[in-house]
Design a protein around this motif. Structure first.
Motif, PDB file in Angstrom:
ATOM      1  N   UNK A  46      36.131  12.708  12.568  1.00 34.62           N
ATOM      2  CA  UNK A  46      35.910  11.547  11.704  1.00 34.62           C
ATOM      3  C   UNK A  46      34.430  11.180  11.634  1.00 34.62           C
ATOM      4  N   UNK A  47      33.718  11.260  12.760  1.00 31.10           N
ATOM      5  CA  UNK A  47      32.289  10.945  12.771  1.00 31.10           C
ATOM      6  C   UNK A  47      31.512  11.962  11.934  1.00 31.10           C
ATOM      7  N   UNK A  48      31.908  13.236  11.998  1.00 29.88           N
ATOM      8  CA  UNK A  48      31.239  14.256  11.199  1.00 29.88           C
ATOM      9  C   UNK A  48      31.440  13.990   9.706  1.00 29.88           C
ATOM     10  N   UNK A  49      32.664  13.635   9.312  1.00 22.11           N
ATOM     11  CA  UNK A  49      32.937  13.347   7.907  1.00 22.11           C
ATOM     12  C   UNK A  49      32.085  12.180   7.427  1.00 22.11           C
ATOM     13  N   UNK A  50      31.990  11.150   8.241  1.00 21.32           N
ATOM     14  CA  UNK A  50      31.176   9.982   7.874  1.00 21.32           C
ATOM     15  C   UNK A  50      29.705  10.361   7.734  1.00 21.32           C
ATOM     16  N   UNK A  51      29.197  11.164   8.675  1.00 18.56           N
ATOM     17  CA  UNK A  51      27.790  11.557   8.640  1.00 18.56           C
ATOM     18  C   UNK A  51      27.490  12.405   7.410  1.00 18.56           C
ATOM     19  N   UNK A  52      28.385  13.315   7.055  1.00 20.61           N
ATOM     20  CA  UNK A  52      28.180  14.143   5.869  1.00 20.61           C
ATOM     21  C   UNK A  52      28.134  13.279   4.610  1.00 20.61           C
ATOM     22  N   UNK A  53      28.998  12.279   4.539  1.00 22.24           N
ATOM     23  CA  UNK A  53      29.001  11.391   3.374  1.00 22.24           C
ATOM     24  C   UNK A  53      27.734  10.544   3.314  1.00 22.24           C
ATOM     25  N   UNK A 108      33.954  13.160  -1.700  1.00 23.16           N
ATOM     26  CA  UNK A 108      33.555  12.760  -0.354  1.00 23.16           C
ATOM     27  C   UNK A 108      34.338  13.568   0.678  1.00 23.16           C
ATOM     28  N   UNK A 109      33.809  13.578   1.887  1.00 21.83           N
ATOM     29  CA  UNK A 109      34.442  14.300   2.991  1.00 21.83           C
ATOM     30  C   UNK A 109      35.501  13.429   3.656  1.00 21.83           C
ATOM     31  N   UNK A 110      36.627  14.055   4.006  1.00 23.38           N
ATOM     32  CA  UNK A 110      37.660  13.435   4.826  1.00 23.38           C
ATOM     33  C   UNK A 110      37.804  14.248   6.108  1.00 23.38           C
ATOM     34  N   UNK A 111      38.282  13.635   7.183  1.00 20.20           N
ATOM     35  CA  UNK A 111      38.378  14.363   8.458  1.00 20.20           C
ATOM     36  C   UNK A 111      39.119  15.693   8.351  1.00 20.20           C
ATOM     37  N   UNK A 112      40.208  15.729   7.568  1.00 26.95           N
ATOM     38  CA  UNK A 112      40.972  16.978   7.466  1.00 26.95           C
ATOM     39  C   UNK A 112      40.157  18.082   6.808  1.00 26.95           C
ATOM     40  N   UNK A 113      39.286  17.716   5.852  1.00 28.56           N
ATOM     41  CA  UNK A 113      38.429  18.724   5.224  1.00 28.56           C
ATOM     42  C   UNK A 113      37.435  19.298   6.228  1.00 28.56           C
ATOM     43  N   UNK A 114      36.887  18.443   7.078  1.00 23.45           N
ATOM     44  CA  UNK A 114      35.974  18.915   8.122  1.00 23.45           C
ATOM     45  C   UNK A 114      36.712  19.839   9.084  1.00 23.45           C
ATOM     46  N   UNK A 115      37.934  19.461   9.441  1.00 23.89           N
ATOM     47  CA  UNK A 115      38.725  20.285  10.367  1.00 23.89           C
ATOM     48  C   UNK A 115      38.990  21.669   9.753  1.00 23.89           C
ATOM     49  N   UNK A 116      39.350  21.698   8.466  1.00 26.34           N
ATOM     50  CA  UNK A 116      39.616  22.988   7.811  1.00 26.34           C
ATOM     51  C   UNK A 116      38.349  23.828   7.730  1.00 26.34           C
ATOM     52  N   UNK A 117      37.210  23.174   7.442  1.00 23.07           N
ATOM     53  CA  UNK A 117      35.947  23.911   7.360  1.00 23.07           C
ATOM     54  C   UNK A 117      35.601  24.551   8.700  1.00 23.07           C
ATOM     55  N   UNK A 118      35.810  23.815   9.773  1.00 17.35           N
ATOM     56  CA  UNK A 118      35.540  24.356  11.110  1.00 17.35           C
ATOM     57  C   UNK A 118      36.460  25.530  11.424  1.00 17.35           C
ATOM     58  N   UNK A 119      37.733  25.402  11.066  1.00 16.37           N
ATOM     59  CA  UNK A 119      38.689  26.485  11.322  1.00 16.37           C
ATOM     60  C   UNK A 119      38.295  27.751  10.558  1.00 16.37           C
ATOM     61  N   UNK A 120      37.928  27.573   9.283  1.00 15.06           N
ATOM     62  CA  UNK A 120      37.551  28.734   8.470  1.00 15.06           C
ATOM     63  C   UNK A 120      36.286  29.393   9.004  1.00 15.06           C
ATOM     64  N   UNK A 121      35.296  28.594   9.324  1.00 18.31           N
ATOM     65  CA  UNK A 121      34.010  29.129   9.763  1.00 18.31           C
ATOM     66  C   UNK A 121      34.136  29.843  11.099  1.00 18.31           C
ATOM     67  N   UNK A 122      35.030  29.355  11.955  1.00 18.63           N
ATOM     68  CA  UNK A 122      35.165  29.935  13.286  1.00 18.63           C
ATOM     69  C   UNK A 122      36.185  31.058  13.351  1.00 18.63           C
ATOM     70  N   UNK A 123      36.944  31.239  12.248  1.00 12.28           N
ATOM     71  CA  UNK A 123      37.972  32.298  12.220  1.00 12.28           C
ATOM     72  C   UNK A 123      37.332  33.691  12.222  1.00 12.28           C
TER      73      UNK A 123
END
Length: 226
Positions: free
Chosen positions: A193-200, A211-226
Motif C-alpha cells: 500500500x505504501x508503494x502504491x501511494x508513493x508511485x501515485x 492510479x496505482x492500487x496495492x493489487x497492481x503493485x503486487x502483480x507487478x512484483x510477481x511478474x518482475x520476479x517470476x
C-alpha cells in the motif's frame, strides 16, 4: 541547470550495433546539454520502427523524467512524431521535452502533429471506403464467399497472438517499474500500500494509465520476479 533524460531511437538491430544514427543522436543531445549547462541524468535507447506505438524504452524514459523531475531530450522530433499513439503518450505523460533540431517545439507543436496524423488516418479510411463502394458498384464480390466459418481459425490464431502480446507488454512494464519499487523499499516503503501511494505521489502512471492500487503493485512484483 536542467536535468535531462536522453532518448535515442534507431530502427534496426544492425543500426544499433553499428552505431549508425545512434552516435549522431547522442552527439546532438550531448552538445545541447553542454551548450546549455544542463546535466544528462539518464539515457534510453530504443531499437524499434517509427511506426510502432509500443515503446518500452520511451515509457521508461518518461518514468525516469518523473522520478528525476527532468526534461526528456531527443535529437530529432521525428524520433517521436511518426505515430499518433506515441505522440499521445508524450502529450499525456505530464513530462516536459525538448527536440534539439526544433528547440522551440512545445506541447502545441506536438498537438498539431497529432491532429495532422489523425486527419490523415481519417482521410485514408474515407478513401478506402470509397474504393470499396466503387468496386461493389462494378459488381466485384467483396468478402469471403465461405462466410465467417472460414475466418474462425484465423480469429483463434489472432486471439492467441494478442494474448501473448498482452502478457509480453505486462512483463515489460513490470520489469520497468521494478527498479522504482526497489528504490522505494530502500527508502522505507516496505508495504504494498505504501508503494502504491508513493508511485501515485511521484506521478508514475499505472499500467492502465491511471492510479496505482496495492493489487497492481503486487502483480507487478510477481511478474518482475517470476
Amino acid at each position: 541547470m536542467v536535468a535531462i533524460v536522453a532518448y535515442y531511437r534507431v530502427s534496426t538491430d544492425k543500426q544499433n550495433r553499428s552505431g549508425l544514427g545512434l552516435e549522431a543522436q547522442r552527439a546532438a543531445v550531448e552538445g545541447y546539454a553542454l551548450g546549455g549547462g544542463h546535466r544528462i541524468v539518464a539515457e534510453y535507447v530504443e531499437v524499434e520502427s517509427g511506426k510502432r506505438a509500443d515503446r518500452p524504452q520511451l515509457a521508461a524514459a518518461l518514468a525516469a523524467c518523473r522520478l528525476h523531475r527532468a526534461t526528456l531530450c531527443i535529437a530529432k522530433l521525428d524520433r517521436l512524431s511518426r505515430d499518433v499513439l506515441t505522440i499521445a503518450t508524450l502529450m499525456n505523460g505530464g513530462v516536459d521535452f525538448v527536440a534539439v533540431d526544433m528547440p522551440h517545439a512545445n506541447r502545441l507543436t506536438i498537438h498539431l502533429l497529432a491532429a495532422i496524423a489523425e486527419h490523415e488516418r481519417e482521410m485514408i479510411s474515407q478513401r478506402t471506403k470509397a474504393a470499396l463502394a466503387a468496386a461493389k458498384a462494378r459488381g466485384v464480390r467483396l468478402g469471403n464467399p465461405n462466410g465467417a466459418a472460414a475466418l474462425l481459425t484465423g480469429c483463434r490464431e489472432a486471439a492467441a497472438k494478442g494474448g501473448a502480446a498482452s502478457r509480453q507488454r505486462a512483463d515489460q512494464r513490470a520489469a520497468q517499474i521494478l527498479p522504482l519499487l526497489r528504490q522505494l523499499e530502500a527508502t522505507g516503503c516496505n508495504s504494498i500500500r505504501a508503494m502504491a501511494t508513493a508511485l501515485n505521489v511521484q506521478g508514475v502512471p499505472a499500467p492502465n494509465g491511471g492510479v496505482w492500487y496495492p493489487e497492481q503493485v503486487r502483480r507487478a512484483l510477481r511478474r518482475a520476479e517470476a
